[in-house]
Each structure stands twice: as structure tokens, then as C-alpha cells.
Write a protein that holds these residues in place. Structure first.
Motif, PDB file in Angstrom:
ATOM      1  N   ARG A 110       0.812  -1.210   0.000  1.00 29.05           N
ATOM      2  CA  ARG A 110       0.000   0.000   0.000  1.00 29.05           C
ATOM      3  C   ARG A 110       0.851   1.268   0.000  1.00 29.05           C
ATOM      4  O   ARG A 110       0.446   2.299  -0.565  1.00 29.05           O
ATOM      5  N   PHE A 111       2.033   1.229   0.547  1.00 32.17           N
ATOM      6  CA  PHE A 111       2.874   2.417   0.660  1.00 32.17           C
ATOM      7  C   PHE A 111       3.828   2.582  -0.516  1.00 32.17           C
ATOM      8  O   PHE A 111       4.570   3.557  -0.584  1.00 32.17           O
ATOM      9  N   GLY A 112       3.839   1.605  -1.433  1.00 31.24           N
ATOM     10  CA  GLY A 112       4.746   1.679  -2.576  1.00 31.24           C
ATOM     11  C   GLY A 112       6.066   0.972  -2.346  1.00 31.24           C
ATOM     12  O   GLY A 112       6.997   1.150  -3.131  1.00 31.24           O
ATOM     13  N   GLY A 113       6.176   0.176  -1.309  1.00 28.80           N
ATOM     14  CA  GLY A 113       7.391  -0.569  -1.044  1.00 28.80           C
ATOM     15  C   GLY A 113       7.430  -1.882  -1.801  1.00 28.80           C
ATOM     16  O   GLY A 113       6.379  -2.481  -2.080  1.00 28.80           O
ATOM     17  N   ASP A 114       8.618  -2.331  -2.150  1.00 30.35           N
ATOM     18  CA  ASP A 114       8.794  -3.603  -2.841  1.00 30.35           C
ATOM     19  C   ASP A 114       8.570  -4.744  -1.849  1.00 30.35           C
ATOM     20  O   ASP A 114       9.283  -4.851  -0.840  1.00 30.35           O
ATOM     21  N   VAL A 115       7.597  -5.617  -2.140  1.00 29.40           N
ATOM     22  CA  VAL A 115       7.236  -6.683  -1.202  1.00 29.40           C
ATOM     23  C   VAL A 115       8.395  -7.653  -1.008  1.00 29.40           C
ATOM     24  O   VAL A 115       8.671  -8.102   0.118  1.00 29.40           O
ATOM     25  N   LEU A 116       9.098  -8.009  -2.075  1.00 30.38           N
ATOM     26  CA  LEU A 116      10.230  -8.931  -1.958  1.00 30.38           C
ATOM     27  C   LEU A 116      11.300  -8.372  -1.026  1.00 30.38           C
ATOM     28  O   LEU A 116      11.818  -9.090  -0.156  1.00 30.38           O
ATOM     29  N   SER A 117      11.625  -7.104  -1.191  1.00 35.90           N
ATOM     30  CA  SER A 117      12.640  -6.493  -0.329  1.00 35.90           C
ATOM     31  C   SER A 117      12.187  -6.470   1.128  1.00 35.90           C
ATOM     32  O   SER A 117      12.979  -6.740   2.040  1.00 35.90           O
ATOM     33  N   LYS A 118      10.922  -6.198   1.351  1.00 36.76           N
ATOM     34  CA  LYS A 118      10.425  -6.137   2.726  1.00 36.76           C
ATOM     35  C   LYS A 118      10.410  -7.526   3.377  1.00 36.76           C
ATOM     36  O   LYS A 118      10.675  -7.648   4.576  1.00 36.76           O
ATOM     37  N   LEU A 119      10.117  -8.556   2.588  1.00 40.20           N
ATOM     38  CA  LEU A 119      10.161  -9.908   3.143  1.00 40.20           C
ATOM     39  C   LEU A 119      11.587 -10.287   3.532  1.00 40.20           C
ATOM     40  O   LEU A 119      11.818 -10.921   4.569  1.00 40.20           O
ATOM     41  N   ILE A 120      12.551  -9.902   2.711  1.00 37.05           N
ATOM     42  CA  ILE A 120      13.955 -10.227   3.007  1.00 37.05           C
ATOM     43  C   ILE A 120      14.437  -9.457   4.232  1.00 37.05           C
ATOM     44  O   ILE A 120      15.045 -10.042   5.149  1.00 37.05           O
ATOM     45  N   TRP A 121      14.171  -8.174   4.291  1.00 40.31           N
ATOM     46  CA  TRP A 121      14.574  -7.389   5.465  1.00 40.31           C
ATOM     47  C   TRP A 121      13.775  -7.799   6.699  1.00 40.31           C
ATOM     48  O   TRP A 121      14.281  -7.718   7.826  1.00 40.31           O
TER      49      TRP A 121
END
Length: 327
Positions: A110-121
Motif C-alpha cells: 500500500r505504501f509503494g514498497g517492494d514486497v520482496l525487499s520487505k520480506l527479506i529485510w
């Protein structure tokens, strides 16, 4: 009447009837005969059993993959944990899913963040919370269990009554209460989860120490005049810590789930778009109708990670169980 034996061709005495020439001519090889079996330590035998256990292998693979992703997050993640590279691709009624926008393999949130990157972090954040909270509970529980089991008497009664009070409160409810008092933030979650795990480790170590106190090697050490401190630290503790280590592996699984639960309840603090699996679940609730993958993906990560730690911990418990080793 004696029997005359013919001399051997070499001039030496003839072999006694009933023996073979090979046995009589066998020369020493200089090598000591190898023992039929070698002694193996409890941990060595447990490691051998783990290597033969499919569940342990699956758990170890999952945990290793989880650790590698967390450690290599700066290399693996296309974007930073708080970066919002796709803000312009988000509309009030549509959130791009996997493969819909080039450069974002699992889509955007919803905020424009990359889902893959957020899952990794998020794996890195969950790993830190799980390890720190488990270590905190392990150290605190071992101190209480060691004091209770080592001293006994009124020390044991006081500590165990305190542990009983903590155990009377459900684990997650106790963690929520502590986190609410300490305030929002990752450190509050770590302390809350760690404190809720203290009574488990304390009771487990105390019972293990009490079971070891009647062993022959402890009686022998007492007969030799060793001090209680030496017996406790050099003999009782090393031989009683095995079940506690197994429980720590299992607690890592529940720590990951509890951390996600506390973040889901809004106790994790931080900004809404910060990479953390529980926080991702929290802000995916309102988007289930248009982007259900925002809830499914972090939920799957939490479940698989907890499954890996559980399989490894249960396999280690079975490998160290004397009844299992006897079979």
C-alpha cells in the motif's frame, strides 16, 4: 607311547597336529588390534541420529536458509527496508501484484514498497528479535533454575513460587502486558518475549539438576570433599543443560510467532512501512479484497520459519532422549 614327528623342511620343529601352517607362521604386523566399538559422547551420538532423521534435515535446511537470507539481506534485497520506490504505481483502488510492474517480482504494498525487499529485510528483523529474546529468557531462566536446584531449601521455594506466578499467566498475554508497560518498540518486544520464556527455562533446568543430584558421580564428588559450587558448576550444570538447549531451539519458533503477534497488535512501534513480517500483516488487513498476497506472503514466511525451528528442536529432543537412543 610318544609319537615321533618328522622335522620341518627348515630344520625347525614340526607344526603340532590340528594347527595350520599359516597360524604357526603368522608374524606380528606391529598394529594393535582395533576395538570392536568406540565410545561416543551423548552429543556426538545425537548428531549422528540427527543426520539420519529426515525431519531434522528439513528443519536444518529451512533454518539455514532463513539465517542466510537474514544475514545477506543487504545483498539479496533489491531495495532498502524502508524505501518506497513504487509510490507512483499505487492507486486507491489498485495495488500491483506479482509480475504486474517490471522490477517488482512480488509486487508492491500500500505504501509503494517492494514486497520482496520487505520480506527479506523482515527476515533479518525477525531473526534479531527471536535470538535476542530467546537468549534473554535462556540466561534469566538458567540463573533462576541454577539457584533453585543448586541451593534448594527456602531459596528453591521462593524462586519456584515466583516462577509459578509467571506460569499462571498465559505466555502471550504476559508478553502483551509487559510490552504495553514498556512502550512500543522492538526492544520492548524482545524483553516481553524473553521474560515470558524465563519460567520455562527455570523449571526445566531445576528439574534436570534435581534429577542429576542423586547420580553416582555426584555422590563420588561429595565423598571427595568438593565444594557445592564446584559440584554445581563443573558437574551438575554441564550434565543438566541438554534439555534446556533443546527447549531454546523450540522457543525460537514461538519467539518468531510471538514477535509477529505483538507487532500485529501494534506494539512493535516504528513507521508503518518499516520491513517486519508482523507489521506487514497489520497493514495488509485493509487490503485483503484487492491485494490478498500482502497478507499471505508474510504469513507463509512466519509459518515456514517456525516450522523449521520446530522440526529441528523436536528432532534434537528425540536424539537426546535416552529412551529413543535405546531403540
Amino acid at each position: 607311547m610318544s609319537q615321533n614327528l618328522p622335522p620341518s623342511p627348515g630344520g625347525g620343529p614340526a607344526p603340532v597336529p590340528g594347527t595350520t601352517a599359516a597360524a604357526g607362521a603368522a608374524a606380528p604386523t606391529g598394529k594393535a588390534p582395533e576395538p570392536e566399538g568406540r565410545g561416543t559422547s551423548v552429543w556426538g551420538e545425537a548428531f549422528i541420529r540427527l543426520r539420519r532423521n529426515p525431519a531434522a534435515i528439513v528443519g536444518a535446511v529451512i533454518v539455514t536458509a532463513f539465517l542466510l537470507v537474514a544475514v545477506l539481506a543487504p545483498v539479496l534485497a533489491p531495495f532498502g527496508g524502508e524505501e518506497l520506490p513504487g509510490r507512483r504505481d499505487i492507486t486507491p483502488t489498485h495495488i500491483p501484484g506479482p509480475g504486474e510492474v517490471e522490477g517488482y517480482a512480488l509486487g508492491l504494498d500500500r505504501f509503494g514498497g517492494d514486497v520482496l525487499s520487505k520480506l527479506i529485510w523482515g527476515a533479518q528483523s525477525s531473526l534479531m528479535i527471536g535470538i535476542v529474546s530467546t537468549a534473554f529468557g535462556l540466561v534469566g531462566g538458567m540463573i533462576l533454575g541454577l539457584l533453585a536446584g543448586g541451593f534448594g531449601g527456602w531459596v528453591d521455594n521462593v524462586i519456584m513460587r515466583f516462577v509459578d506466578i509467571l506460569l499462571s499467566v498465559p505466555n502471550l498475554l504476559l508478553a502483551v502486558s509487559i510490552a504495553a508497560v514498556l512502550g512500543q518498540g522492538e526492544y520492548a518486544i524482545m524483553i516481553a518475549i524473553g521474560v515470558s520464556a524465563v519460567p520455562i527455562f527455570a523449571r526445566l533446568l531445576r528439574s534436570s539438576i534435581l534429577a542429576q543430584k542423586g547420580s553416582d558421580y555426584i555422590l563420588a564428588a561429595q565423598t571427595l570433599g568438593l565444594s557445592r559450587r564446584t559440584i554445581t558448576m563443573s558437574h551438575l550444570l554441564p550434565n543438566s543443560v541438554g534439555p534446556v538447549i533443546v527447549q531454546a531451539t523450540l522457543t525460537l519458533a514461538t519467539a518468531v510467532i510471538d514477535a509477529a503477534a505483538l507487532s500485529f497488535l501494534g506494539l512493535g512501534g516504528g513507521v508503518p512501512y518499516e520491513a517486519e513480517w508482523g507489521r506487514m500483516l497489520t497493514y495488509a488487513q485493509a487490503e485483503l479484497s484487492i491485494a490478498p498476497q500482502l497478507a499471505f506472503l508474510p504469513g507463509i514466511c512466519i509459518a515456514v520459519t517456525a516450522l523449521g525451528f520446530t522440526l529441528l528442536g523436536e528432532s534434537l529432543r528425540e536424539a537426546l532422549d535416552p529412551k529413543s537412543r535405546a531403540r
